[in-house]
Design a protein around this motif. Structure first.
Motif, PDB file in Angstrom:
ATOM      1  N   GLU A  33       0.945  -0.798   0.232  1.00  0.00           N
ATOM      2  CA  GLU A  33      -0.337  -0.144  -0.416  1.00  0.00           C
ATOM      3  C   GLU A  33       0.898   1.444  -0.038  1.00  0.00           C
ATOM      4  O   GLU A  33       1.961   1.280   0.883  1.00  0.00           O
ATOM      5  N   ALA A  34       1.030   1.836  -0.366  1.00  0.00           N
ATOM      6  CA  ALA A  34       1.066   3.181  -1.016  1.00  0.00           C
ATOM      7  C   ALA A  34       1.119   4.291   0.291  1.00  0.00           C
ATOM      8  O   ALA A  34      -0.185   4.186   0.084  1.00  0.00           O
ATOM      9  N   PRO A  35       2.093   5.428   0.873  1.00  0.00           N
ATOM     10  CA  PRO A  35       2.357   5.546   1.901  1.00  0.00           C
ATOM     11  C   PRO A  35       1.008   7.150   1.868  1.00  0.00           C
ATOM     12  O   PRO A  35       1.138   7.256   0.034  1.00  0.00           O
ATOM     13  N   GLY A  36       0.081   7.516   2.573  1.00  0.00           N
ATOM     14  CA  GLY A  36       0.055   8.422   1.955  1.00  0.00           C
ATOM     15  C   GLY A  36      -1.291   8.894   2.065  1.00  0.00           C
ATOM     16  O   GLY A  36      -2.479   7.550   2.399  1.00  0.00           O
ATOM     17  N   PRO A  37      -2.588   9.356   2.149  1.00  0.00           N
ATOM     18  CA  PRO A  37      -4.433   9.335   2.846  1.00  0.00           C
ATOM     19  C   PRO A  37      -4.875   8.985   1.142  1.00  0.00           C
ATOM     20  O   PRO A  37      -4.594   8.656  -0.190  1.00  0.00           O
ATOM     21  N   PRO A  38      -6.339   8.119   1.533  1.00  0.00           N
ATOM     22  CA  PRO A  38      -6.307   7.178   0.533  1.00  0.00           C
ATOM     23  C   PRO A  38      -7.166   7.993  -0.202  1.00  0.00           C
ATOM     24  O   PRO A  38      -7.871   9.175  -0.046  1.00  0.00           O
ATOM     25  N   ARG A  39      -8.075   7.785  -1.602  1.00  0.00           N
ATOM     26  CA  ARG A  39      -8.409   7.994  -2.415  1.00  0.00           C
ATOM     27  C   ARG A  39     -10.325   9.169  -1.774  1.00  0.00           C
ATOM     28  O   ARG A  39     -10.388  10.047  -1.158  1.00  0.00           O
ATOM     29  N   ASN A  40     -10.459   7.814  -0.702  1.00  0.00           N
ATOM     30  CA  ASN A  40     -11.268   8.603   0.166  1.00  0.00           C
ATOM     31  C   ASN A  40     -11.453   8.836   1.249  1.00  0.00           C
ATOM     32  O   ASN A  40     -12.362   9.121   2.956  1.00  0.00           O
ATOM     33  N   ASP A  41     -10.257   9.176   1.802  1.00  0.00           N
ATOM     34  CA  ASP A  41      -9.956  10.282   3.257  1.00  0.00           C
ATOM     35  C   ASP A  41     -10.658  11.482   3.086  1.00  0.00           C
ATOM     36  O   ASP A  41     -10.812  11.775   4.541  1.00  0.00           O
ATOM     37  N   ALA A  42     -11.515  12.263   2.291  1.00  0.00           N
ATOM     38  CA  ALA A  42     -12.173  12.559   2.516  1.00  0.00           C
ATOM     39  C   ALA A  42     -13.344  12.834   2.890  1.00  0.00           C
ATOM     40  O   ALA A  42     -14.443  13.843   3.809  1.00  0.00           O
ATOM     41  N   SER A  43     -13.676  11.376   2.858  1.00  0.00           N
ATOM     42  CA  SER A  43     -15.256  11.185   4.032  1.00  0.00           C
ATOM     43  C   SER A  43     -15.518  11.451   4.926  1.00  0.00           C
ATOM     44  O   SER A  43     -14.323  10.547   5.496  1.00  0.00           O
ATOM     45  N   HIS A  44     -16.477  11.439   5.506  1.00  0.00           N
ATOM     46  CA  HIS A  44     -16.672  11.340   6.940  1.00  0.00           C
ATOM     47  C   HIS A  44     -17.215  10.174   7.576  1.00  0.00           C
ATOM     48  O   HIS A  44     -17.272   9.660   8.930  1.00  0.00           O
ATOM     49  N   GLY A  45     -17.596   9.384   6.573  1.00  0.00           N
ATOM     50  CA  GLY A  45     -17.820   7.951   6.753  1.00  0.00           C
ATOM     51  C   GLY A  45     -18.374   6.684   5.604  1.00  0.00           C
ATOM     52  O   GLY A  45     -18.908   7.717   4.804  1.00  0.00           O
ATOM     53  N   MET A  46     -17.688   5.646   6.318  1.00  0.00           N
ATOM     54  CA  MET A  46     -18.179   4.344   4.735  1.00  0.00           C
ATOM     55  C   MET A  46     -19.710   4.763   5.053  1.00  0.00           C
ATOM     56  O   MET A  46     -19.746   3.996   6.062  1.00  0.00           O
ATOM     57  N   HIS A  47     -20.162   4.137   3.970  1.00  0.00           N
ATOM     58  CA  HIS A  47     -21.851   3.853   3.692  1.00  0.00           C
ATOM     59  C   HIS A  47     -21.973   2.564   2.855  1.00  0.00           C
ATOM     60  O   HIS A  47     -21.052   2.222   2.519  1.00  0.00           O
ATOM     61  N   GLY A  48     -22.670   1.288   3.158  1.00  0.00           N
ATOM     62  CA  GLY A  48     -23.245   0.154   2.687  1.00  0.00           C
ATOM     63  C   GLY A  48     -23.036  -0.501   2.619  1.00  0.00           C
ATOM     64  O   GLY A  48     -22.590  -2.078   2.038  1.00  0.00           O
ATOM     65  N   ILE A  49     -21.683  -0.839   3.565  1.00  0.00           N
ATOM     66  CA  ILE A  49     -20.680  -2.415   4.488  1.00  0.00           C
ATOM     67  C   ILE A  49     -21.815  -2.555   6.062  1.00  0.00           C
ATOM     68  O   ILE A  49     -21.246  -1.953   6.943  1.00  0.00           O
ATOM     69  N   VAL A  50     -22.696  -3.471   5.787  1.00  0.00           N
ATOM     70  CA  VAL A  50     -23.198  -3.712   6.935  1.00  0.00           C
ATOM     71  C   VAL A  50     -22.360  -3.933   8.644  1.00  0.00           C
ATOM     72  O   VAL A  50     -21.959  -4.753   8.200  1.00  0.00           O
ATOM     73  N   GLY A  51     -22.971  -3.702   9.768  1.00  0.00           N
ATOM     74  CA  GLY A  51     -21.967  -3.932  10.395  1.00  0.00           C
ATOM     75  C   GLY A  51     -20.330  -2.706  10.908  1.00  0.00           C
ATOM     76  O   GLY A  51     -19.751  -2.565  11.849  1.00  0.00           O
ATOM     77  N   LEU A  52     -20.373  -1.808   9.623  1.00  0.00           N
ATOM     78  CA  LEU A  52     -19.547  -0.635   9.568  1.00  0.00           C
ATOM     79  C   LEU A  52     -19.744   0.573   9.179  1.00  0.00           C
ATOM     80  O   LEU A  52     -18.935   0.831   8.233  1.00  0.00           O
ATOM     81  N   ASP A  53     -21.053   0.319   8.640  1.00  0.00           N
ATOM     82  CA  ASP A  53     -21.628   1.779   8.717  1.00  0.00           C
ATOM     83  C   ASP A  53     -21.272   2.936   9.656  1.00  0.00           C
ATOM     84  O   ASP A  53     -21.189   2.724  10.469  1.00  0.00           O
TER      85      ASP A  53
END
Length: 308
Positions: A33-53
């Motif tokens: 994994e390349a160092p640095g922030p991921p593409r979705n770093d600006a997201s306040h939260g991930m959605h659509g994955i049950v149990g991790l919403d």
């Protein structure tokens, strides 16, 4: 040189889900994994994955690696990948610092890079009130005045007819001429030059001619490009690429190069954490099946490649 069953390039939902499936199948895995922030770093939260919403991207990765640690089969290397070279029975994977590992199979899951438009205020609103996916952030922006930025008539029609669950006040912003009135679609023509906002909370869209249209949320899907090193890698390996620039794979995530697989945002337009995770799982299952066949290259977990 260390040897693995699978090398995974990219540590997002696709790569980590593949790593979990492979770990539970007793395959030795390295995730680069390349160092640095991921593409979705600006997201306040991930959605659509049950149990991790609603968990943040950083927390998602922390939990994923905590789960993987319990199996002891996956290793993380925080480094860019400079090259993937076909070698005896597998591939040599070259890191940015020159270090090498060997793997029987390689899964490319590095995601994409969003190319943000040069519009004042875009960066501050991105991931909050300027969103790329209604399924990801529509709930958080429900019952607000929406704008859809597109030059695609079919997408505009879909937006006007299909986004009513989130908002009954949808305007389409179009760079060029676009017929209005279809499906109740209101069209505003003109190039956007500025987004007025308060700490990322959108207030209005300003056009080049000075008009300001009050809006609270924009659905805006910017252009994309592969991670530069990965783009070069795709070209050197001779992978088949679709007309829309995504890597072409079959229904099991196999690329045009035997032994090399691709998953996640690199291969599909339907970009969400849940979709990426699903493709990572598909790729892992196919890798397991392919390497279990009698005709597969010899070598078990941690073994040296043939002749090594």
């Amino acid at each position: 040189m260390q040897h693995y069953d699978v090398a995974i390039v990219g540590g997002g939902p696709a790569g980590l889900t593949a790593a979990m499936t492979l770990s539970r199948s007793l395959r030795r895995v390295v995730v680069l994994e390349a160092p640095g922030p991921p593409r979705n770093d600006a997201s306040h939260g991930m959605h659509g994955i049950v149990g991790l919403d609603g968990v943040s991207p950083a927390e998602y990765r922390r939990r994923a690696w905590a789960d993987l640690a319990g199996y002891g089969m996956a290793e993380l290397r925080e480094t860019e990948v400079a090259d993937v070279v076909p070698a005896a029975g597998g591939f040599d994977v070259v890191a940015g610092d020159g270090a090498r590992v060997w793997a029987r199979r390689v899964l490319l899951a590095p995601g994409m890079i969003d190319v943000h438009p040069e519009v004042e205020g875009f960066a501050e609103c991105w991931g909050r009130t300027v969103i790329h996916c209604p399924f990801c952030m529509g709930w958080e922006n429900r019952d607000r005045a929406w704008g859809v930025v597109t030059s695609d008539l079919e997408f505009a029609r879909t937006a006007a007819a299909g986004f009513a669950a989130w908002s009954d006040n949808v305007v389409v912003f179009a760079d060029g001429p676009m017929p209005a009135g279809e499906h109740g679609m209101e069209v505003v023509e003109g190039r956007i030059r500025r987004l007025h906002h308060a700490d990322g909370d959108l207030r209005a869209v300003e056009l080049e001619d000075g008009r300001a249209v009050v809006r609270q949320t924009l659905l805006w899907q910017p252009g994309q490009r592969p991670v530069p090193l990965v783009a070069g890698l795709v070209e050197r390996l001779g992978l088949t690429v679709r007309e829309d620039c995504y890597v072409k794979v079959d229904g099991c995530c196999r690329t045009s190069v035997p032994g090399l697989y691709a998953a996640g945002d690199l291969v599909m337009e339907e970009q969400s954490a849940a979709e990426a995770a699903a493709s990572g799982s598909t790729a892992a299952f196919q890798i397991i099946e392919d390497t279990a066949r009698p005709t597969a290259p010899a070598g078990g977990i941690g073994d040296s490649p043939p002749g090594g």
